[in-house]
Design a protein around this motif. Structure first.
Motif, mmCIF file in Angstrom:
data_model
loop_
_atom_site.group_PDB
_atom_site.id
_atom_site.type_symbol
_atom_site.label_atom_id
_atom_site.label_comp_id
_atom_site.label_asym_id
_atom_site.label_seq_id
_atom_site.Cartn_x
_atom_site.Cartn_y
_atom_site.Cartn_z
ATOM 1 N N VAL A 30 0.743 -1.051 -0.095
ATOM 2 C CA VAL A 30 -0.118 -0.022 -0.084
ATOM 3 C C VAL A 30 0.666 1.107 0.004
ATOM 4 C CG1 VAL A 30 -1.796 1.153 1.182
ATOM 5 C CG2 VAL A 30 -2.019 -1.177 1.312
ATOM 6 N N LEU A 31 0.570 1.932 -0.836
ATOM 7 C CA LEU A 31 1.131 3.304 -0.918
ATOM 8 C C LEU A 31 0.290 4.519 -0.337
ATOM 9 C CD1 LEU A 31 3.523 4.980 -2.437
ATOM 10 C CD2 LEU A 31 2.050 5.005 -4.301
ATOM 11 N N TYR A 32 0.869 5.399 0.558
ATOM 12 C CA TYR A 32 0.240 6.528 1.213
ATOM 13 C C TYR A 32 0.651 7.662 0.284
ATOM 14 C CZ TYR A 32 -1.470 3.257 4.593
ATOM 15 O OH TYR A 32 -2.167 2.066 5.146
ATOM 16 N N VAL A 33 -0.490 8.711 -0.029
ATOM 17 C CA VAL A 33 -0.239 9.860 -0.759
ATOM 18 C C VAL A 33 -1.067 11.020 -0.243
ATOM 19 C CG1 VAL A 33 0.378 8.651 -2.932
ATOM 20 C CG2 VAL A 33 -1.867 9.439 -2.297
ATOM 21 N N ASN A 74 5.106 16.530 1.436
ATOM 22 C CA ASN A 74 6.445 15.602 2.026
ATOM 23 C C ASN A 74 5.563 14.714 2.882
ATOM 24 O OD1 ASN A 74 8.517 16.857 0.496
ATOM 25 N ND2 ASN A 74 8.185 18.681 2.055
ATOM 26 N N LEU A 75 5.954 13.555 3.042
ATOM 27 C CA LEU A 75 5.442 12.512 3.939
ATOM 28 C C LEU A 75 6.271 11.618 4.214
ATOM 29 C CD1 LEU A 75 2.350 12.246 4.816
ATOM 30 C CD2 LEU A 75 1.986 10.551 2.863
ATOM 31 N N ALA A 76 6.579 11.276 5.412
ATOM 32 C CA ALA A 76 7.642 10.207 5.759
ATOM 33 C C ALA A 76 7.017 9.513 6.882
ATOM 34 C CB ALA A 76 8.968 10.970 6.301
ATOM 35 N N TYR A 77 7.026 7.960 6.764
ATOM 36 C CA TYR A 77 6.471 7.032 7.550
ATOM 37 C C TYR A 77 7.474 6.586 8.908
ATOM 38 C CZ TYR A 77 3.880 3.191 9.553
ATOM 39 O OH TYR A 77 3.071 2.298 10.000
ATOM 40 N N ASP A 78 7.129 6.888 10.046
ATOM 41 C CA ASP A 78 7.617 6.327 11.258
ATOM 42 C C ASP A 78 7.102 4.728 11.412
ATOM 43 O OD1 ASP A 78 8.561 5.572 13.803
ATOM 44 O OD2 ASP A 78 8.318 7.586 14.569
ATOM 45 N N PRO A 79 7.672 3.857 11.188
ATOM 46 C CA PRO A 79 7.125 2.526 11.649
ATOM 47 C C PRO A 79 7.200 2.176 12.915
ATOM 48 C CG PRO A 79 9.244 2.414 10.538
ATOM 49 C CD PRO A 79 8.942 3.689 10.706
ATOM 50 N N LEU A 80 7.935 2.896 13.749
ATOM 51 C CA LEU A 80 8.163 2.612 15.065
ATOM 52 C C LEU A 80 6.662 3.079 15.932
ATOM 53 C CD1 LEU A 80 11.864 3.366 15.860
ATOM 54 C CD2 LEU A 80 10.797 1.230 15.587
ATOM 55 N N LEU A 81 6.449 4.200 15.560
ATOM 56 C CA LEU A 81 4.998 4.953 16.033
ATOM 57 C C LEU A 81 3.778 4.641 15.358
ATOM 58 C CD1 LEU A 81 6.807 8.000 17.737
ATOM 59 C CD2 LEU A 81 6.188 5.948 18.610
ATOM 60 N N GLY A 82 3.876 4.256 13.999
ATOM 61 C CA GLY A 82 2.798 4.075 13.070
ATOM 62 C C GLY A 82 2.135 5.487 12.745
ATOM 63 N N ARG A 83 2.911 6.306 12.307
ATOM 64 C CA ARG A 83 2.200 7.554 11.912
ATOM 65 C C ARG A 83 3.519 8.150 10.995
ATOM 66 N NH1 ARG A 83 3.275 10.965 17.310
ATOM 67 N NH2 ARG A 83 5.360 10.823 17.575
ATOM 68 N N PHE A 84 2.721 9.331 10.073
ATOM 69 C CA PHE A 84 3.466 9.750 9.307
ATOM 70 C C PHE A 84 3.885 11.161 9.585
ATOM 71 C CE2 PHE A 84 0.899 6.922 6.713
ATOM 72 C CZ PHE A 84 1.417 6.399 5.665
ATOM 73 N N TYR A 85 4.791 11.705 9.137
ATOM 74 C CA TYR A 85 5.430 13.163 9.262
ATOM 75 C C TYR A 85 5.154 13.929 8.105
ATOM 76 C CZ TYR A 85 7.446 11.662 13.791
ATOM 77 O OH TYR A 85 7.807 11.337 15.058
ATOM 78 N N THR A 86 4.592 14.938 8.150
ATOM 79 C CA THR A 86 4.527 16.184 7.162
ATOM 80 C C THR A 86 4.682 17.253 7.390
ATOM 81 O OG1 THR A 86 2.830 16.300 5.207
ATOM 82 C CG2 THR A 86 1.953 16.354 7.488
ATOM 83 N N SER A 87 4.883 18.347 6.370
ATOM 84 C CA SER A 87 5.267 19.738 6.738
ATOM 85 C C SER A 87 4.102 20.312 5.739
ATOM 86 C CB SER A 87 6.524 19.809 6.056
ATOM 87 O OG SER A 87 6.748 19.617 4.604
ATOM 88 N N THR A 88 3.865 21.670 6.254
ATOM 89 C CA THR A 88 2.896 22.735 5.750
ATOM 90 C C THR A 88 3.655 23.666 4.778
ATOM 91 O OG1 THR A 88 3.326 24.089 7.451
ATOM 92 C CG2 THR A 88 1.431 22.653 7.961
#
Length: 168
Positions: A30-33, A74-88
């Motif tokens: 699965v790809l998240y966008v 931008n979207l970067a996934y943290d598999p340890l915490l199960g969340r994405f980081y993004t920027s405005t």
């Protein structure tokens, strides 16, 4: 091709490459966008968050109004915490936020203060606690962002010129 479509395609290609390393094949998983629909009038519309099944190509909207009036990039996934980081913002100084798999967006964590062209999350040695890396488009440099405060730290100069590309 309008700028929003180009930005979406670049983000999609970057994530396919990233997931190829995680999944073993670009055609499995699965790809998240993120997507910013364009009305052609130059205004900011709502940012959507979606998934794409890389086996079937099926696009599934998780939320169509992640953040209204502000572009997320931008979207970067943290598999340890199960969340994405993004920027405005695009072509502006960014704030750091997180997005959950279900599409919940956090309030701003803090100001990164840089115009980002890419973002990635790394969990392998020597980054066992996790490192959020970013590419600063304005100064053509690589840096790190503190995931608790949003503070940017310079790491290295780069010869890359991302110009209008956004992804990570």
């Amino acid at each position: 091709m309008n700028r929003s479509v180009a930005r979406f395609l670049v983000t999609l290609l970057v994530f396919l490459a990233a997931f190829a390393g995680i999944c073993g094949s670009a055609l499995a998983g699965v790809l998240y966008v993120l997507g910013q629909p364009s009305l052609g009038n130059g205004t900011n519309q709502a940012t959507s968050f979606a998934s794409i099944d890389t086996d079937t190509g099926t696009y599934t909207t998780i939320t169509s109004n992640l953040l209204s009036g502000t572009t997320l990039a931008n979207l970067a996934y943290d598999p340890l915490l199960g969340r994405f980081y993004t920027s405005t913002g695009v072509n502006t100084a960014s704030d750091l936020r997180t997005v959950t798999m279900s599409g919940s967006l956090s309030p701003a964590i803090g100001s990164i203060g840089k115009n980002l062209g890419a973002m990635w999350y790394r969990t392998v040695e020597p980054y066992t606690s996790g490192t959020l890396g970013v590419y600063n488009r304005t100064n053509q440099e690589v840096g790190r962002v503190n995931t608790s405060t949003g503070a940017y730290t310079f790491q290295a100069n780069s010869t890359a010129n991302f110009n209008n590309h956004v992804g990570g």
